[in-house]
Design a protein around this motif. Structure first.
Motif, PDB file in Angstrom:
ATOM      1  N   ILE A  22       0.851  -1.204   0.000  1.00  0.00           N
ATOM      2  CA  ILE A  22       0.000   0.000   0.000  1.00  0.00           C
ATOM      3  C   ILE A  22       0.879   1.243   0.000  1.00  0.00           C
ATOM      4  O   ILE A  22       0.644   2.196  -0.751  1.00  0.00           O
ATOM      5  CB  ILE A  22      -0.909   0.042   1.253  1.00  0.00           C
ATOM      6  N   ASN A  26       0.846   4.072  -2.904  1.00  0.00           N
ATOM      7  CA  ASN A  26       0.258   5.378  -2.598  1.00  0.00           C
ATOM      8  C   ASN A  26       1.281   6.497  -2.494  1.00  0.00           C
ATOM      9  O   ASN A  26       0.963   7.647  -2.730  1.00  0.00           O
ATOM     10  CB  ASN A  26      -0.502   5.312  -1.266  1.00  0.00           C
ATOM     11  N   THR A  27       2.509   6.151  -2.093  1.00  0.00           N
ATOM     12  CA  THR A  27       3.459   7.195  -1.713  1.00  0.00           C
ATOM     13  C   THR A  27       4.470   7.526  -2.811  1.00  0.00           C
ATOM     14  O   THR A  27       4.793   8.688  -3.023  1.00  0.00           O
ATOM     15  CB  THR A  27       4.219   6.781  -0.440  1.00  0.00           C
TER      16      THR A  27
ATOM     17  N   VAL B  41      -8.455   0.357   6.071  1.00  0.00           N
ATOM     18  CA  VAL B  41      -8.814   1.702   5.595  1.00  0.00           C
ATOM     19  C   VAL B  41      -8.062   2.799   6.347  1.00  0.00           C
ATOM     20  O   VAL B  41      -7.545   3.728   5.707  1.00  0.00           O
ATOM     21  CB  VAL B  41     -10.351   1.906   5.626  1.00  0.00           C
ATOM     22  N   ILE B  43      -5.120   2.701   7.533  1.00  0.00           N
ATOM     23  CA  ILE B  43      -3.741   2.672   7.017  1.00  0.00           C
ATOM     24  C   ILE B  43      -3.700   3.335   5.645  1.00  0.00           C
ATOM     25  O   ILE B  43      -2.792   4.109   5.337  1.00  0.00           O
ATOM     26  CB  ILE B  43      -3.218   1.216   6.931  1.00  0.00           C
ATOM     27  N   PHE B  44      -4.706   3.049   4.819  1.00  0.00           N
ATOM     28  CA  PHE B  44      -4.798   3.700   3.518  1.00  0.00           C
ATOM     29  C   PHE B  44      -4.894   5.216   3.682  1.00  0.00           C
ATOM     30  O   PHE B  44      -4.249   5.973   2.951  1.00  0.00           O
ATOM     31  CB  PHE B  44      -6.053   3.216   2.772  1.00  0.00           C
ATOM     32  N   SER B  47      -1.610   6.704   4.753  1.00  0.00           N
ATOM     33  CA  SER B  47      -0.674   6.616   3.631  1.00  0.00           C
ATOM     34  C   SER B  47      -0.993   7.700   2.594  1.00  0.00           C
ATOM     35  O   SER B  47      -0.091   8.363   2.068  1.00  0.00           O
ATOM     36  CB  SER B  47      -0.791   5.220   3.022  1.00  0.00           C
ATOM     37  N   ALA B  48      -2.277   7.907   2.319  1.00  0.00           N
ATOM     38  CA  ALA B  48      -2.679   8.924   1.349  1.00  0.00           C
ATOM     39  C   ALA B  48      -2.342  10.328   1.866  1.00  0.00           C
ATOM     40  O   ALA B  48      -1.844  11.172   1.122  1.00  0.00           O
ATOM     41  CB  ALA B  48      -4.179   8.825   1.053  1.00  0.00           C
ATOM     42  N   PHE B  50       0.011  11.103   4.008  1.00  0.00           N
ATOM     43  CA  PHE B  50       1.471  11.231   3.977  1.00  0.00           C
ATOM     44  C   PHE B  50       1.936  11.539   2.556  1.00  0.00           C
ATOM     45  O   PHE B  50       2.790  12.393   2.336  1.00  0.00           O
ATOM     46  CB  PHE B  50       2.112   9.944   4.499  1.00  0.00           C
ATOM     47  N   SER B  51       1.324  10.852   1.596  1.00  0.00           N
ATOM     48  CA  SER B  51       1.696  11.030   0.196  1.00  0.00           C
ATOM     49  C   SER B  51       1.410  12.454  -0.269  1.00  0.00           C
ATOM     50  O   SER B  51       2.237  13.098  -0.924  1.00  0.00           O
ATOM     51  CB  SER B  51       0.907  10.019  -0.647  1.00  0.00           C
ATOM     52  N   LEU B  54       3.852  14.828   1.373  1.00  0.00           N
ATOM     53  CA  LEU B  54       5.184  14.667   0.779  1.00  0.00           C
ATOM     54  C   LEU B  54       5.267  15.390  -0.559  1.00  0.00           C
ATOM     55  O   LEU B  54       6.237  16.103  -0.847  1.00  0.00           O
ATOM     56  CB  LEU B  54       5.447  13.182   0.565  1.00  0.00           C
ATOM     57  N   ILE B 118      -9.101   7.569   0.218  1.00  0.00           N
ATOM     58  CA  ILE B 118      -8.317   6.807   1.194  1.00  0.00           C
ATOM     59  C   ILE B 118      -7.117   6.120   0.574  1.00  0.00           C
ATOM     60  O   ILE B 118      -6.309   5.532   1.281  1.00  0.00           O
ATOM     61  CB  ILE B 118      -9.195   5.787   1.949  1.00  0.00           C
ATOM     62  N   GLY B 119      -6.981   6.179  -0.730  1.00  0.00           N
ATOM     63  CA  GLY B 119      -5.799   5.587  -1.332  1.00  0.00           C
ATOM     64  C   GLY B 119      -5.980   5.339  -2.807  1.00  0.00           C
ATOM     65  O   GLY B 119      -6.999   5.697  -3.398  1.00  0.00           O
ATOM     66  N   LYS B 120      -4.939   4.749  -3.363  1.00  0.00           N
ATOM     67  CA  LYS B 120      -4.998   4.398  -4.783  1.00  0.00           C
ATOM     68  C   LYS B 120      -5.182   2.906  -4.915  1.00  0.00           C
ATOM     69  O   LYS B 120      -4.985   2.156  -3.957  1.00  0.00           O
ATOM     70  CB  LYS B 120      -3.692   4.797  -5.469  1.00  0.00           C
TER      71      LYS B 120
END
Lengths: 178, 267
Positions: A22, A26-27, B41, B43-44, B47-48, B50-51, B54, B118-120
């Motif tokens: 993940i 995503n990152t 979810v 965690i997603f 992560s999203a 943070f992305s 960044l 929530i994410g990709k």
């Protein structure tokens, strides 16, 4: 107690692998977010450890992938299953050498089989059931990026495994040096 | 013996996969799926977040001068946009009054559902995002997804009970009926798959399309209302040997960083 701890360790390992997958998806920026971490780790188990039991990790990881993907349920699991079995057969019968080139080539071929089975199943579903749109030429461009970067990373893992785990392992030292 | 163990492993795994697929289509796996999604979810989401953080940080530190120049341009644009906004409001009021005079049937208001990205998609070959609203909240396949007040970013392609998957407009598998805001109101089809850009095809060659023209949805597609902004034209390809011209456009929003989106519950 021992089996309980072993089961817990396996659950934590699977959880970590999926969270890593993940995180990468995503990152990281394009094209690095196409690296298939789950495939990488499963293929690594087959390439370097050669234990059929390691392939059982595929089951929970494939199931977790199915929960967060747009493809119909089962497509990713079956594709992963077929590609890893094909990889095992290729490594045992065709790519028997364990050089850098073979690691890169077999990783690329395995991923290509994975995506080939994936797109074949999508077309099968389109023919018999409902319509899932797919644009072949552009799909394979993304897949090509995935194959390239995942194979490069696999080759990197091979170097780490060969030089740091195997070569510096005392049990491989010659008797002459003792 | 080793080979027999391998064959047994593959046989058992294959059987378990088939059984799981069968149970899934019977609906028996739904509680397990919901439970596992509830664990992953958050965690997603992290992560999203943070992305996005960044990418914002990287964009700032990559080129500070360009960042400040762009900021100044935005400030100047903002003042112009305020004037245009006032004019639009005046025109909207006039339009409403005229419609009433002519006894036009009011267009029904489209319900909007807010959702968080929530994410990709974890399976990397598609440009899709996952949102935290599913069929329980009212999402269905083919509903358009927007950001802001009306910038189209994609369509829902899969609606599970608690999450939905949205295909972005820069994905090669998505095609949207669109129109150019030019003198001819040229019609065409917008499709992705060109990296960060999006292409509009099937524009008639005799119609004038210039760089800077805005592209909106044409309303000719079921479930997608007219007027959702898609992007601006950055290049035009008009070859004499081609039956149609093509325009390359840049989406009006950064598709790598959507965070809060709205689903138009059109069906």
């Amino acid at each position: 107690m021992k089996y309980f701890l072993k089961a817990l360790a396996i659950i934590i390992l699977i959880f970590t692998i999926f969270v890593l997958h993940i995180g990468v998806a995503n990152t990281l920026p394009y094209p690095f977010n196409n690296i298939n971490v789950i495939f990488l780790i499963l293929a690594w188990q087959i390439f370097f450890n050669n234990r059929p039991r390691a392939i059982w990790y595929m089951l929970p990881l494939a199931f977790l992938m199915e929960l967060f993907t747009s493809a119909p349920f089962g497509i990713n699991s079956i594709s992963l299953f077929v590609s890893l079995i094909s990889t095992k057969w290729l490594l045992d019968n065709l790519f028997t050498n364990r050089s850098v080139y073979i690691v890169f080539l077999s990783s690329a071929v395995s991923l290509a089989i994975y995506r080939l089975v994936f797109i074949t199943l999508i077309y099968f579903i389109n023919f018999f059931f409902y319509h899932v749109k797919i644009g072949v030429s552009k799909f394979f461009l993304d897949v090509g990026v995935e194959i390239l970067f995942t194979s490069i990373l696999m080759t990197g893992f091979y170097f780490i495994h060969f030089f740091f785990i195997k070569k510096f392992n005392p049990k491989y030292l010659s008797d002459r040096h003792i | 013996m080793f080979r027999n163990l391998e064959k047994k492993t593959y046989f058992y795994l294959g059987t378990i996969f088939v059984v799981l697929i069968f149970f899934n289509y019977l609906g028996w796996l739904n509680p397990i799926k919901s439970g596992i999604r509830a664990i992953f979810v958050p965690i997603f989401v992290k992560s999203a977040q943070f992305s996005v953080g960044l990418k914002d940080g990287y964009a700032f530190f990559k080129d500070k001068e360009t960042f400040f120049d762009t900021y100044r341009e935005c400030e100047a644009d903002r003042q112009d946009k305020q004037l245009i906004e006032a004019q639009i409001k005046t025109l909207e009021n006039e339009n409403s009054e005229l419609r009433q005079l002519l006894n036009f049937k009011d267009q029904s208001d489209i319900l909007v559902l807010g959702a968080q990205v929530i994410g990709k998609n974890v399976e990397g070959a598609e440009k899709t995002i996952i949102i935290d609203k599913g069929s329980e909240a009212g999402t269905k396949i083919d509903q358009p997804v927007i950001v802001g007040n009306g910038i189209l970013i994609g369509k829902i392609i899969k609606a599970e009970k608690d999450i939905s998957i949205v295909r972005l407009i820069n994905d090669s598998q998505l095609k949207i009926a669109a129109t150019v805001l030019n003198h001819d109101h040229s019609l065409g089809v917008v499709e992705g798959g060109y990296g960060l850009s999006v292409k509009m095809n099937f524009i008639p060659r005799n119609e004038v399309v210039v760089i800077g023209d805005q592209i909106i949805t044409s309303g000719l597609e079921m479930n997608i209302p007219r007027g959702l902004l898609i992007g601006n034209i950055t290049a035009v390809e008009n070859e004499s040997y081609q039956p149609f011209q093509e325009a390359i456009l840049t989406p009006s929003t950064d598709l790598s960083k959507p965070y809060i989106v709205s689903v138009l519950l059109t069906n």
